[in-house]
Structures are given as C-alpha cells and as structure tokens.
Design a protein around this motif. Structure first.
Motif, PDB file in Angstrom:
ATOM      1  N   ALA A  54      15.337 -17.286 -19.219  1.00 11.04           N
ATOM      2  CA  ALA A  54      14.251 -16.359 -18.900  1.00 11.04           C
ATOM      3  C   ALA A  54      12.863 -16.948 -19.448  1.00 11.04           C
ATOM      4  O   ALA A  54      12.962 -17.560 -20.461  1.00 11.04           O
ATOM      5  N   TRP A  55      11.704 -16.469 -18.874  1.00 12.85           N
ATOM      6  CA  TRP A  55      10.641 -17.031 -19.166  1.00 12.85           C
ATOM      7  C   TRP A  55       9.719 -15.877 -18.868  1.00 12.85           C
ATOM      8  O   TRP A  55       9.983 -15.156 -17.638  1.00 12.85           O
ATOM      9  N   TYR A  56       8.230 -16.036 -19.274  1.00 12.64           N
ATOM     10  CA  TYR A  56       7.166 -15.189 -19.050  1.00 12.64           C
ATOM     11  C   TYR A  56       6.105 -16.034 -18.987  1.00 12.64           C
ATOM     12  O   TYR A  56       5.457 -16.214 -20.265  1.00 12.64           O
ATOM     13  N   GLY A  57       5.457 -16.259 -18.039  1.00 12.60           N
ATOM     14  CA  GLY A  57       4.125 -17.229 -17.858  1.00 12.60           C
ATOM     15  C   GLY A  57       2.752 -16.293 -17.553  1.00 12.60           C
ATOM     16  O   GLY A  57       3.023 -15.564 -16.547  1.00 12.60           O
ATOM     17  N   PHE A  58       1.872 -16.293 -18.528  1.00 11.90           N
ATOM     18  CA  PHE A  58       0.537 -15.619 -18.233  1.00 11.90           C
ATOM     19  C   PHE A  58      -0.668 -16.376 -18.582  1.00 11.90           C
ATOM     20  O   PHE A  58      -0.844 -17.224 -19.354  1.00 11.90           O
ATOM     21  N   PRO A  59      -1.651 -16.162 -17.742  1.00 10.93           N
ATOM     22  CA  PRO A  59      -2.910 -16.760 -17.771  1.00 10.93           C
ATOM     23  C   PRO A  59      -3.838 -16.284 -18.967  1.00 10.93           C
ATOM     24  O   PRO A  59      -3.800 -15.088 -19.104  1.00 10.93           O
ATOM     25  N   VAL A  60      -4.301 -17.558 -19.477  1.00  9.91           N
ATOM     26  CA  VAL A  60      -5.216 -16.967 -20.585  1.00  9.91           C
ATOM     27  C   VAL A  60      -6.521 -17.077 -19.977  1.00  9.91           C
ATOM     28  O   VAL A  60      -7.633 -16.081 -20.390  1.00  9.91           O
ATOM     29  N   THR A  61      -6.944 -18.062 -19.020  1.00 11.14           N
ATOM     30  CA  THR A  61      -8.156 -18.240 -18.552  1.00 11.14           C
ATOM     31  C   THR A  61      -7.662 -18.349 -16.922  1.00 11.14           C
ATOM     32  O   THR A  61      -6.518 -18.743 -16.742  1.00 11.14           O
ATOM     33  N   ASN A  62      -8.814 -18.797 -16.061  1.00 10.88           N
ATOM     34  CA  ASN A  62      -8.214 -19.357 -14.707  1.00 10.88           C
ATOM     35  C   ASN A  62      -7.326 -20.571 -14.736  1.00 10.88           C
ATOM     36  O   ASN A  62      -7.004 -20.920 -13.809  1.00 10.88           O
ATOM     37  N   ASN A  63      -7.721 -21.472 -15.757  1.00 10.01           N
ATOM     38  CA  ASN A  63      -7.085 -22.747 -15.793  1.00 10.01           C
ATOM     39  C   ASN A  63      -6.154 -22.993 -16.722  1.00 10.01           C
ATOM     40  O   ASN A  63      -5.688 -24.046 -16.961  1.00 10.01           O
ATOM     41  N   ILE A  64      -5.776 -22.074 -17.623  1.00  4.94           N
ATOM     42  CA  ILE A  64      -4.875 -22.096 -18.899  1.00  4.94           C
ATOM     43  C   ILE A  64      -3.630 -21.035 -18.707  1.00  4.94           C
ATOM     44  O   ILE A  64      -4.092 -19.991 -18.662  1.00  4.94           O
ATOM     45  N   THR A  65      -2.402 -21.552 -18.691  1.00  2.81           N
ATOM     46  CA  THR A  65      -1.504 -20.680 -18.593  1.00  2.81           C
ATOM     47  C   THR A  65      -0.443 -21.093 -19.689  1.00  2.81           C
ATOM     48  O   THR A  65      -0.041 -22.227 -20.001  1.00  2.81           O
ATOM     49  N   ILE A  66       0.002 -19.936 -20.326  1.00  4.18           N
ATOM     50  CA  ILE A  66       1.059 -20.108 -21.442  1.00  4.18           C
ATOM     51  C   ILE A  66       2.327 -19.690 -21.232  1.00  4.18           C
ATOM     52  O   ILE A  66       2.391 -18.172 -20.688  1.00  4.18           O
ATOM     53  N   THR A  67       3.297 -20.228 -21.172  1.00  3.44           N
ATOM     54  CA  THR A  67       4.735 -19.786 -20.975  1.00  3.44           C
ATOM     55  C   THR A  67       5.950 -19.763 -22.175  1.00  3.44           C
ATOM     56  O   THR A  67       6.349 -20.662 -22.154  1.00  3.44           O
ATOM     57  N   PRO A  68       5.956 -18.609 -22.744  1.00  5.84           N
ATOM     58  CA  PRO A  68       7.215 -18.593 -23.691  1.00  5.84           C
ATOM     59  C   PRO A  68       8.574 -18.606 -22.751  1.00  5.84           C
ATOM     60  O   PRO A  68       8.689 -17.868 -21.675  1.00  5.84           O
ATOM     61  N   GLY A  69       9.445 -19.627 -23.114  1.00  3.76           N
ATOM     62  CA  GLY A  69      10.655 -19.151 -22.270  1.00  3.76           C
ATOM     63  C   GLY A  69      12.120 -19.791 -23.170  1.00  3.76           C
ATOM     64  O   GLY A  69      11.867 -20.369 -24.436  1.00  3.76           O
ATOM     65  N   VAL A  70      13.242 -19.479 -22.782  1.00  2.00           N
ATOM     66  CA  VAL A  70      14.465 -19.905 -23.618  1.00  2.00           C
ATOM     67  C   VAL A  70      15.589 -20.029 -22.556  1.00  2.00           C
ATOM     68  O   VAL A  70      15.619 -19.222 -21.579  1.00  2.00           O
ATOM     69  N   TYR A  71      16.551 -20.954 -22.928  1.00  2.00           N
ATOM     70  CA  TYR A  71      17.721 -21.040 -21.899  1.00  2.00           C
ATOM     71  C   TYR A  71      19.021 -21.531 -22.817  1.00  2.00           C
ATOM     72  O   TYR A  71      18.886 -22.005 -23.926  1.00  2.00           O
TER      73      TYR A  71
END
Length: 503
Positions: free
Chosen positions: A463-480
C-alpha cells in the motif's frame, strides 16, 4: 467632434497593439501577458483628464462604438506621435465594431455622416488596411501551426527533464539478520528530441545506488536491487535509448531501441500501479512484456480497429552488439513478444500476450541466464485487465504463466490484482493497494535461504499514498509485506518514505 478627428485620436491607442514605435514594438508583442484591454469608460485611462482637448472625442468613441484600447499600464499616452500604420490599426478596430453593429441590426446607431467618413478613410488608407489584414492572417496561421505542432514543424526540438528519486527505508529481520535503514537513490536525465513534431528520440542517463534487504525477494523500485544484500553501484549508464515514430497516418507506431526499452512504448497494458515503492508494483520482475526491458528491441504497435483492437509485436536481443558465437542480433539470447489488446469501451482494456525466449545458439548455452534471468528456452503467457471504475479509481489485474525447457525449473504462476486511486484528499495525489506474487522463479533461484526449492511461492501485499508538495516534488509513504520468503515460513516487512523530484 467628427468621427475622422476622433479616429486620429483612437489610432494612437488601438494602433499601439500592432505598431507601437520603432524599437518598442518587439518588446511589447513578445511579452504575451501584456494585453491591450478594451476600454469601456474613459475613466479607465489614468492619464486622460476632462480638461484634455481630446477628452470628448475619446468619450464619444467609447460610448458610441467601443473601439478604444489602452496600454497595459492603463494609460492612453495622447501626446505621443501617430504613424499612418498606427492610425490604420485604430481605424480597423472601429471598422470591425461598426460592422458588428450593422450585423446585429443596430445600423441606426451609425450615422450617415460617419459611414461617409469611414468610406473616405477606407479609400485613403486602403494600402495600410490591406497590409494590416495580411499581418493578422499570417499571425493566425502561425498560431494555428504552433497549436497543432507544439514541438514545431520541420525543426529539431529537444527537451531535458530530470528525475531524482530517493528516500529512507527499513525492514524487519526475518532471519535474525542485521537489516538497517538505507537511503537508496536513482537519478535520471532524459533527453527527448523530435524531428517532425510527431516522433520521439530519447537518450536517458541514469545513476543509482540500491541494496535489497536480506530476505527481500522483490527489492525497492528504484533500481535492480533483487538479491539478498545485492548492490547497484552509482556509475552513470545509458539506461534508455529508443526512437519511436508514426506510420500509416498514425495507425502504426514503430519503435527501435538500442538500450532498455520500456514495454509501455509498445504495449497498451498501462501499469497504473507503478506508484508503489517495490519492484513488483513497477512490474520490473514480473510481467511477460518486461522481457524487452534490458534488450535491443525492434517492434511496432498497430491500431487494427480504431479505438477497439490493438496488435503489438516486439523483438529483443540481449547481446545484439556481440559478434562472438552464440550472440548477435539473431543468434544470441532473444525474445519475441506479441500482445493483442481489446477495448470494448473507453473504461476497459483487455490484453493477452505471449513471449517466446531463446537461450542462444552457442556451442553449449546450457541453462545459462538469458533475458530476465530465465534458464534455457521458455515461453510465457499473460492475461491482463485495466478497468476504470470511476475517473479516480482504476482496477488492474493480470496473470502470467511461465513454461521452461529445463526440467529443474518448475513452471510459474504469478499474478497481481490491485486498485489505483488518484486525487483523493489532495489534488494530484496517487495512491494504491495491491496483492500479488513476486516472481516465483527469481525467488526460487536467488532467495532460497535453506538451499532448497521453495514449497510455496511468496504473497505480497503493498500500500502507498503519494502526494505532491509542489508541482515538482512528490512524497510517497509506502509499505509492503511478503509471506513465505523461505521454507521456514518467515515473512518480511519493508517500509519507508520515498521522495521524487522532477524538473
């Protein structure tokens, strides 16, 4: 004041949009955000006062015809000298407005005296008006050309894009190993060039450093990390080089790739689960189509029936540049892949793919490790589906069956099923959840920690969830979480936070 006198005053403002002054026109017309706004009231012009001798003329033109425009800074600049070209531009604007009034059945608002004046001015400035019309037509044609071909016609257009992917990850200790937190990275520089506006030539430079956790049969999606404690160094390599081009009015797309061809370049089964943090989510070690990833490839994709039936073919050779026996473009390790895609409705895509692997024609290729680390000759078939349940929820599932010529290698049954979500909670976000089996062949070869074949192949949940901080930066917490990594029934959990920079 008569219309002819008023028009001389209007020209200074309306004409400025097209012919301001020597040396000034280029600076104004090349700055697209500066638009000459139509004036609806004389009070909008900051440098016009009721005491100005031209005030009543401007007021008349605004109220009767609405053909006055100001400079971008809200000024009129009534004391500036006027050229014939500028006057023609102002005259043309008022002519257009008068024609609109007549077409709208409001001819009574235009006096006979004004019409006579306009006719006389048209005759006197016929040459300037014709030249102005030609300039407008040329600009409209050029604008249409640029909109239809944003990369330009008959010109080589290149673009550089950069992606940096890194993060911090940790794993559980399934066999009392010393798994520690790691900070892998992958840096990609893509050079994309178009020669016609419809084709693409790409060269990708890549550097990465990644190490799989002990006991992890999958590895992170930032590089080829599969292998207990394996490592990918930080050398800069040419990772992706291909040329794709349209044929037969765009119904066929041809592809020639020298290095590492991405399957999405040829096949229509789009991986909507690629936002995950593992290799399984990126399909790097799983799907039949990915046998072309590390190959020199030739292929095409044919839209046999518009928006309904697609047929794709790809040929890959692992050592196409080698001239030694058992190598080369056709005698070495190679693969043929065929995919048939069916889209009965816009929201549903069904595919079936078949791949045939050859270990090579050398003196004794033996079990070897040909493309995708498959020993000996092999075949594989994949059946997949992409279903857009809603514009923000997509289901993807596929099943791959592998058949191997080597008696020591069991046939494989691998699958993935999952949902991808977009724009939930945060606009531009990308999340997902999947259940699947890591490449059971790779697991049995590389991750048998007891020196025996695995009794059961692993199952992975991610499972993961990626969200944009700006138009150029994305942060994605995830675990498997992966079950059955060895015959002792051990499991492993890998998690972390991934950050992607794109520019």
């Amino acid at each position: 004041m008569k219309l002819s006198q008023s028009l001389w005053l209007a020209g200074a403002a309306m004409g400025a949009a097209l012919a301001i002054a020597p040396g000034e026109a280029v600076a104004q017309t090349t700055q697209q955000p500066q638009q000459f706004a139509q004036v609806t009231s004389v009070s909008q012009l900051s440098d016009v006062q009721p005491t100005d001798w031209w005030f009543s003329a401007l007021q008349s033109l605004v109220e009767r015809y609405g053909c006055i425009a100001g400079y971008p800074d809200g000024t009129y600049r009534g004391n500036r000298a006027l050229t014939r070209g500028e006057f023609a531009a102002g005259l043309n604007a008022c002519l257009d407005r008068i024609n609109e009034l007549i077409a709208a059945g409001l001819a009574d608002k235009v006096s006979r005296e004004d019409l006579a004046t306009v006719q006389r001015l048209q005759e006197e400035f016929a040459a300037e008006l014709a030249a102005l019309s030609g300039r407008v037509d040329a600009l409209e044609a050029k604008t249409a050309e640029l909109e239809a071909n944003p990369l330009g016609l008959n010109a080589v257009t290149s673009r550089l894009s950069v992606e940096v992917k890194t993060g911090i990850f940790a794993a559980s200790d399934p066999i009392d190993s010393e798994n520690n937190a790691i900070l892998p990275y992958r840096i990609r520089l893509n050079f994309d060039t178009s020669f016609t506006g419809e084709d693409r030539f790409r060269i990708r430079l890549q550097a990465r450093e990644n190490s799989a956790f002990i006991g992890d049969p999958v590895g992170l999606g930032q590089g080829e990390s599969s292998g207990a404690g394996s490592d990918v160094n930080d050398d800069v390599d040419i990772d992706d080089t291909f040329y794709e081009f349209p044929l037969f009015n765009g119904r066929v797309t041809g592809l020639f790739g020298l290095v590492s061809v991405e399957p999405s370049r040829l096949f229509i089964l789009d991986n909507v689960l690629s936002g995950g943090i593992s290799d399984l989510a990126e399909m790097d070690e799983h799907l039949t189509h990915n046998t072309l990833v590390d190959s020199t490839a030739l292929g095409f994709s044919w839209e046999a029936i518009e928006d309904l039936l697609f047929i794709s073919y790809g040929y890959g050779a692992d050592d196409a540049s080698e001239s030694t026996l058992g190598n080369g473009l056709f005698a070495g390790e190679s693969v043929h892949v065929v995919e048939v895609g069916f889209t009965p409705v816009d929201s549903l895509t069904l595919v079936a793919a078949y791949a045939n692997y050859a270990a090579g024609q050398g003196d004794d290729p033996g079990p070897g490790t040909p493309i995708n680390d498959i020993p000996g000759d092999a075949q594989a078939a994949t059946f997949g589906v992409n279903w857009e349940i809603t514009p923000r929820i997509v289901f993807q599932g596929y099943y791959t069956r592998g058949f191997f010529s080597e008696d020591a290698v069991d046939d494989t049954n691998d699958f993935i099923a999952g949902f991808a979500f977009s724009d939930y909670f945060i606009e531009g976000s990308n999340g997902g959840i999947l259940v699947g089996s890591p490449d059971s062949l790779a697991v049995s070869q590389s991750f048998d920690l007891d020196g025996e074949d695995l009794d059961e192949f692993p199952i992975q949940i991610e499972a993961w969830y990626g969200f944009p901080v700006t138009n150029n930066i994305t942060i994605t917490p995830g675990v498997y979480y992966i079950t059955n990594i060895n015959n002792d029934g051990d499991d492993i959990i890998v998690g972390g936070v991934e950050t992607t920079f794109r520019f």
